[in-house]
Design a protein around this motif. Structure first.
Motif, PDB file in Angstrom:
ATOM      1  N   ALA A   1      20.998  -9.218 -36.687  1.00  0.00           N
ATOM      2  CA  ALA A   1      22.185 -10.058 -36.892  1.00  0.00           C
ATOM      3  C   ALA A   1      23.104  -9.444 -37.947  1.00  0.00           C
ATOM      4  N   GLN A   2      22.510  -8.839 -38.965  1.00  0.00           N
ATOM      5  CA  GLN A   2      23.301  -8.202 -40.018  1.00  0.00           C
ATOM      6  C   GLN A   2      24.071  -6.992 -39.486  1.00  0.00           C
ATOM      7  N   ARG A   3      23.613  -6.458 -38.364  1.00  0.00           N
ATOM      8  CA  ARG A   3      24.247  -5.272 -37.774  1.00  0.00           C
ATOM      9  C   ARG A   3      25.013  -5.583 -36.498  1.00  0.00           C
ATOM     10  N   GLY A   4      25.108  -6.883 -36.191  1.00  0.00           N
ATOM     11  CA  GLY A   4      25.829  -7.295 -34.991  1.00  0.00           C
ATOM     12  C   GLY A   4      25.172  -6.825 -33.705  1.00  0.00           C
ATOM     13  N   ALA A   5      23.847  -6.654 -33.730  1.00  0.00           N
ATOM     14  CA  ALA A   5      23.114  -6.156 -32.562  1.00  0.00           C
ATOM     15  C   ALA A   5      22.331  -7.283 -31.882  1.00  0.00           C
ATOM     16  N   GLN A   6      21.999  -7.048 -30.627  1.00  0.00           N
ATOM     17  CA  GLN A   6      21.277  -8.011 -29.810  1.00  0.00           C
ATOM     18  C   GLN A   6      19.775  -7.736 -29.879  1.00  0.00           C
ATOM     19  N   VAL A   7      18.975  -8.822 -29.919  1.00  0.00           N
ATOM     20  CA  VAL A   7      17.518  -8.691 -29.843  1.00  0.00           C
ATOM     21  C   VAL A   7      17.044  -9.371 -28.560  1.00  0.00           C
ATOM     22  N   ILE A   8      16.251  -8.653 -27.775  1.00  0.00           N
ATOM     23  CA  ILE A   8      15.674  -9.228 -26.561  1.00  0.00           C
ATOM     24  C   ILE A   8      14.160  -9.173 -26.715  1.00  0.00           C
ATOM     25  N   LYS A   9      13.531 -10.308 -26.470  1.00  0.00           N
ATOM     26  CA  LYS A   9      12.082 -10.412 -26.624  1.00  0.00           C
ATOM     27  C   LYS A   9      11.402 -10.189 -25.272  1.00  0.00           C
ATOM     28  N   LEU A  10      10.342  -9.403 -25.279  1.00  0.00           N
ATOM     29  CA  LEU A  10       9.590  -9.200 -24.048  1.00  0.00           C
ATOM     30  C   LEU A  10       8.134  -8.925 -24.381  1.00  0.00           C
ATOM     31  N   CYS A  11       7.276  -9.115 -23.403  1.00  0.00           N
ATOM     32  CA  CYS A  11       5.884  -8.702 -23.508  1.00  0.00           C
ATOM     33  C   CYS A  11       5.721  -7.581 -22.491  1.00  0.00           C
ATOM     34  N   ALA A  12       5.720  -6.354 -22.977  1.00  0.00           N
ATOM     35  CA  ALA A  12       5.684  -5.191 -22.077  1.00  0.00           C
ATOM     36  C   ALA A  12       4.454  -5.231 -21.175  1.00  0.00           C
ATOM     37  N   LYS A  13       3.337  -5.690 -21.721  1.00  0.00           N
ATOM     38  CA  LYS A  13       2.091  -5.759 -20.947  1.00  0.00           C
ATOM     39  C   LYS A  13       2.248  -6.693 -19.752  1.00  0.00           C
ATOM     40  N   VAL A  14       2.844  -7.876 -19.986  1.00  0.00           N
ATOM     41  CA  VAL A  14       3.059  -8.849 -18.902  1.00  0.00           C
ATOM     42  C   VAL A  14       4.052  -8.292 -17.886  1.00  0.00           C
ATOM     43  N   GLU A  15       5.114  -7.682 -18.383  1.00  0.00           N
ATOM     44  CA  GLU A  15       6.125  -7.121 -17.480  1.00  0.00           C
ATOM     45  C   GLU A  15       5.502  -6.068 -16.564  1.00  0.00           C
ATOM     46  N   GLU A  16       4.615  -5.265 -17.119  1.00  0.00           N
ATOM     47  CA  GLU A  16       3.962  -4.235 -16.309  1.00  0.00           C
ATOM     48  C   GLU A  16       3.033  -4.863 -15.278  1.00  0.00           C
ATOM     49  N   GLU A  17       2.370  -5.952 -15.674  1.00  0.00           N
ATOM     50  CA  GLU A  17       1.480  -6.650 -14.732  1.00  0.00           C
ATOM     51  C   GLU A  17       2.255  -7.227 -13.552  1.00  0.00           C
ATOM     52  N   MET A  18       3.532  -7.583 -13.778  1.00  0.00           N
ATOM     53  CA  MET A  18       4.332  -8.213 -12.728  1.00  0.00           C
ATOM     54  C   MET A  18       5.022  -7.204 -11.802  1.00  0.00           C
ATOM     55  N   VAL A  19       4.749  -5.913 -12.026  1.00  0.00           N
ATOM     56  CA  VAL A  19       5.425  -4.861 -11.268  1.00  0.00           C
ATOM     57  C   VAL A  19       5.343  -5.086  -9.758  1.00  0.00           C
ATOM     58  N   GLU A  20       4.172  -5.467  -9.273  1.00  0.00           N
ATOM     59  CA  GLU A  20       3.983  -5.608  -7.819  1.00  0.00           C
ATOM     60  C   GLU A  20       4.289  -7.015  -7.309  1.00  0.00           C
ATOM     61  N   PHE A  21       4.678  -7.935  -8.169  1.00  0.00           N
ATOM     62  CA  PHE A  21       4.939  -9.323  -7.757  1.00  0.00           C
ATOM     63  C   PHE A  21       6.252  -9.422  -6.993  1.00  0.00           C
ATOM     64  N   ASP A  22       6.311 -10.343  -6.021  1.00  0.00           N
ATOM     65  CA  ASP A  22       7.605 -10.649  -5.406  1.00  0.00           C
ATOM     66  C   ASP A  22       8.327 -11.658  -6.306  1.00  0.00           C
ATOM     67  N   ASP A  23       9.554 -12.030  -5.951  1.00  0.00           N
ATOM     68  CA  ASP A  23      10.369 -12.880  -6.826  1.00  0.00           C
ATOM     69  C   ASP A  23       9.710 -14.225  -7.113  1.00  0.00           C
ATOM     70  N   ASP A  24       9.102 -14.816  -6.094  1.00  0.00           N
ATOM     71  CA  ASP A  24       8.463 -16.135  -6.275  1.00  0.00           C
ATOM     72  C   ASP A  24       7.260 -16.040  -7.202  1.00  0.00           C
ATOM     73  N   GLU A  25       6.444 -15.017  -7.000  1.00  0.00           N
ATOM     74  CA  GLU A  25       5.260 -14.836  -7.848  1.00  0.00           C
ATOM     75  C   GLU A  25       5.674 -14.556  -9.298  1.00  0.00           C
ATOM     76  N   LYS A  26       6.740 -13.772  -9.432  1.00  0.00           N
ATOM     77  CA  LYS A  26       7.239 -13.448 -10.770  1.00  0.00           C
ATOM     78  C   LYS A  26       7.731 -14.708 -11.482  1.00  0.00           C
ATOM     79  N   ALA A  27       8.486 -15.538 -10.748  1.00  0.00           N
ATOM     80  CA  ALA A  27       9.003 -16.793 -11.322  1.00  0.00           C
ATOM     81  C   ALA A  27       7.856 -17.716 -11.727  1.00  0.00           C
ATOM     82  N   GLU A  28       6.810 -17.750 -10.889  1.00  0.00           N
ATOM     83  CA  GLU A  28       5.650 -18.597 -11.186  1.00  0.00           C
ATOM     84  C   GLU A  28       4.934 -18.109 -12.436  1.00  0.00           C
ATOM     85  N   MET A  29       4.775 -16.799 -12.545  1.00  0.00           N
ATOM     86  CA  MET A  29       4.110 -16.207 -13.712  1.00  0.00           C
ATOM     87  C   MET A  29       4.891 -16.500 -14.989  1.00  0.00           C
TER      88      MET A  29
END
Length: 367
Positions: free
Chosen positions: A231-259
């Motif tokens: 915030a002091q630098r006027g930058a954006q922070v986005i939160k993610l769990c890289a491990k979960v995102e990688e697990e969802m690689v093979e999911f379709d849109d519905d499965e991803k939304a459910e997860m």
């Protein structure tokens, strides 16, 4: 477009895991030791856009083509990178080739995952990286000042103007301040200098706070610190769990939304990163919609119709006559091109027209 986003961070913060999820393929080796990534992995990532899916429901095309972004997974930097530590000079030169920096920051504890600094401290980690980028810029600008000084002795007007700006820039960086905060950042002289140098701290930064599953719902103390810093630098922070995102690689849109729903999250952190990166690069999309394909075409913001047409084919710009335009909202509201035209929502635009994000376009041209 020749524009890319570079993933940077200390070793073992989740860069390669994030990259694997971004590319939807396990093609960036991910191991629990520093410098696993040596050569930068590159990938072209589709930009999620629900508008294309809505257009496809009406047009029923054979295929859908999304806009894309280039991501580069750059090996982990360490303290002393600007002096060559950990192959630092090579890695820093890789960052120069990118337009936006995605800084992955570890914001979770796990004794099974080694941290190169021995403890979890996201602000320390950020400052290590940013200090190395600053040191590299200091060295680059110092060399440029020396070169311009020699040219200025011959009273070369352009060199004299650039030398004055470069000298002030050197002083600015020497105070520990990033190039992006330099008061002459928008000047022609600075742009001329940076065109060659591609200074690292002149680039826009997105911070990605990599958390564990528990940290997705509620910000932990580490994330709060990163958000404060950004915030002091006027930058954006986005939160993610890289491990979960990688697990969802093979999911379709519905499965991803459910997860995501089960984790108490509405939108994937990676999708947010892609959209923010697209915006930071100054990009937007216009659409073409036909039975063969519904397609997003990537252009810079504030692009004129002829230049937008050139993205499809150079001949479209050379022989540009008019652009037929229907706003996305009108196309959807009236259920397609024919009814939108009946309602008078089809416009003919000339060479000066500035294309708007989401415009559905058809170009008239003659070559």
């Amino acid at each position: 477009m020749g524009l890319s986003i570079g993933l940077v961070g200390l070793p073992n913060v989740g860069k390669s895991t994030t990259f694997n999820a971004l590319t939807k393929a396990q093609n960036a080796e991910s191991q629990n030791y520093p410098f696993c990534t040596i050569e930068p992995n590159k990938a072209v990532v589709p930009v999620p856009d629900k508008r294309l899916d809505e257009l496809a429901k009406i047009v029923k095309p054979e295929r859908i083509l999304y806009s894309t972004l280039d991501f580069v997974d750059i090996a982990g930097l360490v303290k002393g990178a600007s002096k060559g530590e950990g192959l630092g000079n090579k890695f820093l030169s890789n960052i120069k080739e990118t337009e936006v920096i995605l800084h992955i920051v570890r914001c979770f504890e796990d004794e099974n995952i080694t941290h190169v600094e021995g403890s979890i401290d996201p602000i320390r980690d950020i400052e290590i990286i940013e200090q190395e980028l600053l040191f590299a810029d200091l060295d680059s600008v110092q060399k440029r000042v020396e070169l311009l000084s020699k040219k200025a002795k011959g009273k070369e007007k352009e060199a004299l103007a650039q030398l004055e700006v470069a000298s002030r820039l050197l002083e600015h960086i020497a105070q520990g301040l990033p190039v992006v905060t330099f008061e002459a950042f928008e000047s022609e002289e600075f742009r001329a200098i940076n065109r060659d140098l591609r200074l690292l701290t002149s680039k826009a930064i997105i911070y990605a706070a990599n958390v564990d599953e528990e940290g997705l719902v509620e910000d932990n103390e580490y994330v709060k610190l990163v958000k404060e810093y950004a915030a002091q630098r006027g930058a954006q922070v986005i939160k993610l769990c890289a491990k979960v995102e990688e697990e969802m690689v093979e999911f379709d849109d519905d499965e991803k939304a459910e997860m995501l729903g089960s984790l108490g999250v509405k939108e994937s952190g990676l999708d947010q990163i892609i959209h923010e990166g697209f915006d930071k690069l100054g990009l937007m999309s216009y659409f073409t919609a036909g039975v063969k394909e519904v397609r997003a075409w990537t252009i810079r913001k504030n692009t004129t119709a002829p230049k937008a047409a050139a993205v499809i084919h150079n001949d479209f710009e050379k022989g540009f006559i008019r652009a037929e335009v229907i706003a996305y909202e009108d196309f959807i509201a009236y259920g397609g091109e024919a009814k939108a035209k009946e309602a008078g929502k089809n416009r003919l635009e000339g060479k000066e027209y500035i294309v708007q994000d989401g415009d559905i376009m058809h170009f008239r041209f003659n070559v």
